[in-house]
Design an enzyme around this catalytic site. Structure first.
Site, short mmCIF file in Angstrom:
data_model
loop_
_atom_site.label_atom_id
_atom_site.label_comp_id
_atom_site.label_asym_id
_atom_site.label_seq_id
_atom_site.Cartn_x
_atom_site.Cartn_y
_atom_site.Cartn_z
N ASP A 29 0.83 -0.52 5.79
CA ASP A 29 -0.17 0.44 6.29
C ASP A 29 0.40 1.85 6.27
O ASP A 29 1.62 2.04 6.27
CB ASP A 29 -0.57 0.05 7.73
CG ASP A 29 -1.91 0.63 8.12
OD1 ASP A 29 -2.54 1.33 7.30
OD2 ASP A 29 -2.33 0.40 9.27
N HIS B 219 -0.70 4.14 -2.21
CA HIS B 219 -0.73 2.69 -2.46
C HIS B 219 0.37 2.30 -3.46
O HIS B 219 1.03 1.28 -3.30
CB HIS B 219 -2.10 2.26 -2.98
CG HIS B 219 -3.20 2.43 -1.97
ND1 HIS B 219 -3.06 2.04 -0.66
CD2 HIS B 219 -4.45 2.95 -2.06
CE1 HIS B 219 -4.18 2.31 0.01
NE2 HIS B 219 -5.04 2.87 -0.83
N LEU C 170 13.47 -16.73 -2.01
CA LEU C 170 12.35 -16.35 -1.15
C LEU C 170 10.99 -16.53 -1.83
O LEU C 170 10.86 -16.34 -3.04
CB LEU C 170 12.58 -14.89 -0.78
CG LEU C 170 11.68 -14.21 0.22
CD1 LEU C 170 12.47 -13.17 1.00
CD2 LEU C 170 10.49 -13.55 -0.43
C1 FPP Z 1 -3.50 0.26 4.25
O1 FPP Z 1 -3.10 1.62 4.20
C2 FPP Z 1 -3.20 -0.34 2.98
C3 FPP Z 1 -4.05 -1.04 2.19
C4 FPP Z 1 -5.44 -1.28 2.56
C5 FPP Z 1 -3.66 -1.55 0.90
C6 FPP Z 1 -2.26 -2.01 0.78
C7 FPP Z 1 -2.05 -2.30 -0.62
C8 FPP Z 1 -1.01 -1.95 -1.37
C9 FPP Z 1 0.23 -1.32 -0.90
C10 FPP Z 1 -1.02 -2.25 -2.78
C11 FPP Z 1 -0.58 -3.64 -2.91
C12 FPP Z 1 -0.27 -3.87 -4.24
C13 FPP Z 1 0.74 -4.61 -4.60
C14 FPP Z 1 0.95 -4.75 -6.00
C15 FPP Z 1 1.65 -5.25 -3.66
P1 FPP Z 1 -4.20 2.74 4.26
O2 FPP Z 1 -4.67 3.00 2.88
O3 FPP Z 1 -5.30 2.31 5.19
O4 FPP Z 1 -3.43 3.98 4.85
P2 FPP Z 1 -3.98 4.99 5.97
O5 FPP Z 1 -4.26 4.16 7.19
O6 FPP Z 1 -2.87 5.93 6.16
O7 FPP Z 1 -5.22 5.64 5.41
#
Ligand code: FPP
Length: 254
Positions: free
Chosen positions: A35, A52, A145
Protein backbone atom coordinates in the site's frame (compact mmCIF):
# COMPACT_ATOMS: atom_id res chain seq x y z
CA UNK A 1 8.35 6.61 25.22
CA UNK A 2 7.38 5.67 21.65
CA UNK A 3 9.74 8.37 20.36
CA UNK A 4 12.63 6.90 22.42
CA UNK A 5 11.93 3.40 21.04
CA UNK A 6 11.78 4.79 17.50
CA UNK A 7 15.09 6.60 18.09
CA UNK A 8 16.75 3.37 19.32
CA UNK A 9 15.31 1.41 16.40
CA UNK A 10 16.49 3.99 13.86
CA UNK A 11 20.02 3.66 15.26
CA UNK A 12 20.04 -0.13 14.76
CA UNK A 13 21.57 -1.42 11.56
CA UNK A 14 20.09 -4.16 9.42
CA UNK A 15 22.96 -6.44 10.47
CA UNK A 16 22.37 -5.84 14.16
CA UNK A 17 18.66 -6.65 13.77
CA UNK A 18 19.51 -9.79 11.80
CA UNK A 19 21.82 -10.95 14.59
CA UNK A 20 18.84 -10.90 16.98
CA UNK A 21 16.62 -12.95 14.67
CA UNK A 22 16.21 -16.64 15.42
CA UNK A 23 15.46 -18.25 12.06
CA UNK A 24 13.81 -21.22 13.81
CA UNK A 25 11.22 -18.84 15.24
CA UNK A 26 10.62 -16.84 12.07
CA UNK A 27 7.00 -16.61 10.91
CA UNK A 28 6.37 -19.35 8.37
CA UNK A 29 3.74 -17.38 6.50
CA UNK A 30 3.83 -13.60 6.05
CA UNK A 31 1.03 -11.64 4.40
CA UNK A 32 1.83 -8.28 2.84
CA UNK A 33 -0.75 -5.61 2.02
CA UNK A 34 1.26 -3.55 -0.45
CA UNK A 35 0.00 0.00 0.00
CA UNK A 36 0.98 3.63 -0.41
CA UNK A 37 2.01 3.52 -4.06
CA UNK A 38 -0.12 6.51 -5.03
CA UNK A 39 1.22 8.61 -2.14
CA UNK A 40 4.79 7.59 -2.92
CA UNK A 41 4.34 8.65 -6.55
CA UNK A 42 2.57 11.91 -5.68
CA UNK A 43 5.41 12.99 -3.39
CA UNK A 44 7.76 12.62 -6.35
CA UNK A 45 5.48 14.23 -8.94
CA UNK A 46 5.11 10.87 -10.72
CA UNK A 47 1.98 9.12 -12.05
CA UNK A 48 0.34 6.51 -9.80
CA UNK A 49 1.43 3.82 -12.25
CA UNK A 50 5.07 4.63 -11.35
CA UNK A 51 4.18 3.93 -7.73
CA UNK A 52 2.69 0.56 -8.62
CA UNK A 53 5.79 -0.31 -10.64
CA UNK A 54 8.06 0.63 -7.73
CA UNK A 55 5.85 -1.49 -5.44
CA UNK A 56 6.13 -4.50 -7.71
CA UNK A 57 9.93 -4.13 -7.77
CA UNK A 58 9.97 -3.96 -3.99
CA UNK A 59 8.03 -7.22 -3.76
CA UNK A 60 10.87 -9.08 -5.45
CA UNK A 61 13.49 -7.54 -3.16
CA UNK A 62 11.54 -8.39 -0.01
CA UNK A 63 10.56 -11.88 -1.20
CA UNK A 64 14.19 -12.81 -1.82
CA UNK A 65 15.23 -11.35 1.50
CA UNK A 66 12.39 -13.10 3.38
CA UNK A 67 13.73 -16.42 2.15
CA UNK A 68 17.06 -15.75 3.83
CA UNK A 69 15.24 -15.13 7.14
CA UNK A 70 13.46 -18.49 7.12
CA UNK A 71 10.04 -17.40 5.83
CA UNK A 72 8.37 -20.18 3.82
CA UNK A 73 5.30 -18.47 2.37
CA UNK A 74 4.45 -14.91 1.41
CA UNK A 75 0.98 -13.87 0.32
CA UNK A 76 1.03 -10.48 -1.37
CA UNK A 77 -2.15 -8.52 -2.04
CA UNK A 78 -1.73 -7.34 -5.63
CA UNK A 79 -5.35 -6.65 -6.65
CA UNK A 80 -8.47 -6.96 -4.51
CA UNK A 81 -12.02 -7.75 -5.57
CA UNK A 82 -12.75 -4.10 -4.66
CA UNK A 83 -9.94 -2.60 -6.77
CA UNK A 84 -12.16 -2.76 -9.89
CA UNK A 85 -13.79 0.40 -8.48
CA UNK A 86 -10.67 2.40 -9.38
CA UNK A 87 -10.63 4.50 -12.57
CA UNK A 88 -10.46 2.27 -15.67
CA UNK A 89 -7.09 3.74 -16.68
CA UNK A 90 -5.56 2.70 -13.34
CA UNK A 91 -7.09 -0.79 -13.48
CA UNK A 92 -5.79 -1.19 -17.05
CA UNK A 93 -2.30 -0.09 -16.06
CA UNK A 94 -2.29 -2.47 -13.06
CA UNK A 95 -3.33 -5.35 -15.34
CA UNK A 96 -0.59 -4.38 -17.82
CA UNK A 97 1.95 -4.37 -15.00
CA UNK A 98 0.78 -7.76 -13.76
CA UNK A 99 1.05 -9.17 -17.25
CA UNK A 100 4.56 -7.76 -17.67
CA UNK A 101 5.72 -9.23 -14.36
CA UNK A 102 4.06 -12.61 -14.93
CA UNK A 103 5.93 -12.79 -18.24
CA UNK A 104 9.22 -12.08 -16.51
CA UNK A 105 9.04 -14.39 -13.51
CA UNK A 106 12.54 -13.65 -12.23
CA UNK A 107 11.73 -9.96 -12.15
CA UNK A 108 8.58 -10.87 -10.24
CA UNK A 109 10.12 -12.96 -7.49
CA UNK A 110 13.72 -13.92 -8.12
CA UNK A 111 15.13 -17.24 -9.25
CA UNK A 112 14.29 -19.72 -6.50
CA UNK A 113 10.72 -18.77 -5.70
CA UNK A 114 7.62 -20.83 -6.47
CA UNK A 115 4.90 -18.51 -7.74
CA UNK A 116 1.19 -19.24 -7.37
CA UNK A 117 -1.84 -17.06 -7.88
CA UNK A 118 -4.94 -16.99 -5.69
CA UNK A 119 -8.22 -15.20 -6.32
CA UNK A 120 -11.11 -15.32 -8.76
CA UNK A 121 -9.40 -15.76 -12.09
CA UNK A 122 -12.65 -15.75 -14.08
CA UNK A 123 -12.64 -11.94 -14.33
CA UNK A 124 -9.03 -11.78 -15.56
CA UNK A 125 -8.19 -11.62 -19.26
CA UNK A 126 -7.33 -14.78 -21.21
CA UNK A 127 -3.82 -13.37 -21.65
CA UNK A 128 -3.28 -12.99 -17.91
CA UNK A 129 -4.77 -16.42 -17.23
CA UNK A 130 -2.43 -17.98 -19.77
CA UNK A 131 0.59 -16.30 -18.19
CA UNK A 132 -0.50 -17.43 -14.72
CA UNK A 133 -0.67 -21.04 -15.94
CA UNK A 134 2.80 -20.70 -17.45
CA UNK A 135 4.41 -19.07 -14.42
CA UNK A 136 2.87 -21.63 -12.04
CA UNK A 137 4.00 -24.52 -14.22
CA UNK A 138 7.53 -23.15 -14.75
CA UNK A 139 8.18 -22.47 -11.06
CA UNK A 140 6.42 -25.45 -9.48
CA UNK A 141 9.54 -27.61 -9.10
CA UNK A 142 11.63 -24.91 -7.51
CA UNK A 143 12.72 -25.28 -3.92
CA UNK A 144 12.25 -22.65 -1.29
CA UNK A 145 9.76 -19.95 -0.58
CA UNK A 146 6.29 -19.92 -2.15
CA UNK A 147 4.93 -16.54 -3.21
CA UNK A 148 1.16 -16.38 -3.44
CA UNK A 149 0.07 -13.44 -5.51
CA UNK A 150 -3.49 -12.49 -4.61
CA UNK A 151 -5.14 -11.16 -7.76
CA UNK A 152 -8.85 -10.33 -7.83
CA UNK A 153 -8.79 -11.75 -4.34
CA UNK A 154 -11.22 -11.03 -1.50
CA UNK A 155 -11.40 -12.86 1.82
CA UNK A 156 -15.20 -12.83 1.83
CA UNK A 157 -15.36 -14.09 -1.73
CA UNK A 158 -12.95 -16.89 -0.77
CA UNK A 159 -15.19 -17.95 2.13
CA UNK A 160 -18.35 -17.79 -0.03
CA UNK A 161 -16.59 -20.02 -2.56
CA UNK A 162 -15.84 -22.57 0.18
CA UNK A 163 -19.43 -22.45 1.46
CA UNK A 164 -20.79 -22.97 -2.06
CA UNK A 165 -18.60 -26.03 -2.43
CA UNK A 166 -19.86 -27.41 0.88
CA UNK A 167 -23.48 -26.68 0.00
CA UNK A 168 -23.08 -28.65 -3.21
CA UNK A 169 -21.84 -31.63 -1.22
CA UNK A 170 -24.74 -31.17 1.20
CA UNK A 171 -27.22 -31.12 -1.69
CA UNK A 172 -25.65 -34.25 -3.19
CA UNK A 173 -26.01 -35.95 0.19
CA UNK A 174 -22.24 -36.46 0.55
CA UNK A 175 -22.14 -34.69 3.93
CA UNK A 176 -24.65 -33.55 6.52
CA UNK A 177 -24.85 -30.07 8.06
CA UNK A 178 -23.86 -31.34 11.54
CA UNK A 179 -20.62 -32.75 10.12
CA UNK A 180 -19.31 -29.36 8.99
CA UNK A 181 -16.11 -28.37 10.79
CA UNK A 182 -13.67 -25.45 10.65
CA UNK A 183 -11.22 -27.76 8.94
CA UNK A 184 -13.73 -28.39 6.15
CA UNK A 185 -13.87 -24.65 5.46
CA UNK A 186 -10.06 -24.37 5.61
CA UNK A 187 -9.77 -27.26 3.17
CA UNK A 188 -11.86 -25.36 0.64
CA UNK A 189 -9.88 -22.12 0.67
CA UNK A 190 -7.39 -21.27 -2.08
CA UNK A 191 -4.46 -22.53 -0.01
CA UNK A 192 -5.62 -25.60 1.92
CA UNK A 193 -2.10 -26.93 2.55
CA UNK A 194 -0.58 -23.66 3.73
CA UNK A 195 -0.35 -22.73 7.43
CA UNK A 196 -2.48 -19.78 8.55
CA UNK A 197 -0.78 -16.44 8.09
CA UNK A 198 1.45 -15.73 11.13
CA UNK A 199 2.27 -12.11 10.45
CA UNK A 200 0.51 -9.47 8.35
CA UNK A 201 2.51 -6.43 7.33
CA UNK A 202 0.66 -3.31 6.23
CA UNK A 203 2.72 -0.25 5.38
CA UNK A 204 1.61 3.32 4.53
CA UNK A 205 -0.12 4.15 7.81
CA UNK A 206 -3.42 2.37 7.10
CA UNK A 207 -4.68 0.23 9.98
CA UNK A 208 -7.13 -2.17 8.35
CA UNK A 209 -7.31 -5.65 6.90
CA UNK A 210 -9.19 -4.68 3.72
CA UNK A 211 -10.72 -8.10 3.09
CA UNK A 212 -7.32 -9.83 3.11
CA UNK A 213 -7.02 -13.46 4.33
CA UNK A 214 -10.05 -13.08 6.64
CA UNK A 215 -10.29 -16.72 7.67
CA UNK A 216 -6.54 -17.35 7.83
CA UNK A 217 -5.82 -14.27 9.97
CA UNK A 218 -7.83 -15.39 13.02
CA UNK A 219 -4.64 -15.44 15.14
CA UNK A 220 -2.24 -13.42 13.02
CA UNK A 221 0.06 -10.83 14.46
CA UNK A 222 -0.15 -7.42 12.77
CA UNK A 223 2.72 -5.10 11.96
CA UNK A 224 1.89 -1.62 10.76
CA UNK A 225 4.23 1.10 9.59
CA UNK A 226 3.97 4.60 8.11
CA UNK A 227 6.42 3.80 5.35
CA UNK A 228 4.93 3.55 1.85
CA UNK A 229 5.53 0.13 0.32
CA UNK A 230 7.86 1.33 -2.48
CA UNK A 231 10.29 2.69 0.13
CA UNK A 232 10.01 -0.27 2.50
CA UNK A 233 13.49 -1.70 3.10
CA UNK A 234 15.02 -5.05 4.02
CA UNK A 235 15.81 -3.48 7.38
CA UNK A 236 12.11 -2.68 7.88
CA UNK A 237 11.24 -6.28 7.06
CA UNK A 238 13.89 -7.61 9.45
CA UNK A 239 12.46 -5.28 12.13
CA UNK A 240 8.98 -6.71 11.55
CA UNK A 241 10.29 -10.27 11.90
CA UNK A 242 12.13 -9.41 15.09
CA UNK A 243 9.05 -7.69 16.56
CA UNK A 244 7.03 -10.78 15.69
CA UNK A 245 9.49 -13.01 17.52
CA UNK A 246 9.22 -10.90 20.62
CA UNK A 247 5.45 -11.20 20.79
CA UNK A 248 3.73 -13.70 23.01
CA UNK A 249 1.29 -15.65 20.83
CA UNK A 250 -1.24 -17.32 23.08
CA UNK A 251 -3.89 -18.40 20.57
CA UNK A 252 -6.58 -17.73 23.14
CA UNK A 253 -4.72 -19.56 25.93
CA UNK A 254 -2.87 -18.01 28.88
C1 FPP B 1 -2.50 0.05 -3.01
O1 FPP B 1 -1.78 1.28 -3.08
C2 FPP B 1 -1.97 -0.84 -4.02
C3 FPP B 1 -2.69 -1.51 -4.96
C4 FPP B 1 -4.14 -1.40 -5.06
C5 FPP B 1 -2.06 -2.32 -5.96
C6 FPP B 1 -0.84 -3.05 -5.54
C7 FPP B 1 -0.29 -3.64 -6.74
C8 FPP B 1 0.98 -3.64 -7.12
C9 FPP B 1 2.13 -3.18 -6.34
C10 FPP B 1 1.33 -4.21 -8.41
C11 FPP B 1 1.43 -5.66 -8.20
C12 FPP B 1 2.07 -6.19 -9.31
C13 FPP B 1 2.93 -7.17 -9.21
C14 FPP B 1 3.52 -7.61 -10.43
C15 FPP B 1 3.33 -7.77 -7.95
P1 FPP B 1 -2.55 2.58 -3.54
O2 FPP B 1 -2.50 2.63 -5.02
O3 FPP B 1 -3.94 2.55 -3.00
O4 FPP B 1 -1.72 3.73 -2.89
P2 FPP B 1 -2.32 5.03 -2.16
O5 FPP B 1 -3.15 4.52 -1.02
O6 FPP B 1 -1.12 5.77 -1.72
O7 FPP B 1 -3.13 5.77 -3.18
Amino acid sequence: MIIIFKFIKDKLTKKSIEREIDIEKAPKHVGIIMDGHGRWAKKRGLPRSAGHRAGAQKLRVITEYAKSLGVKYITAYAFSTENWKRPKAEVDSLMELLLEYLRDRDQLAGKDVIIRVIGDRSALSDEINREIDIVEECTKDREGLVLYLAINYGGRQEIVRAVKDLSKQLKDGEISGEDITEQMISDRLYTPDVPDVDLIIRPSGELRLSNFLLWQSAYSEFWFSDINWPEFTEKDFAGAILDYQNRNRRFGGV
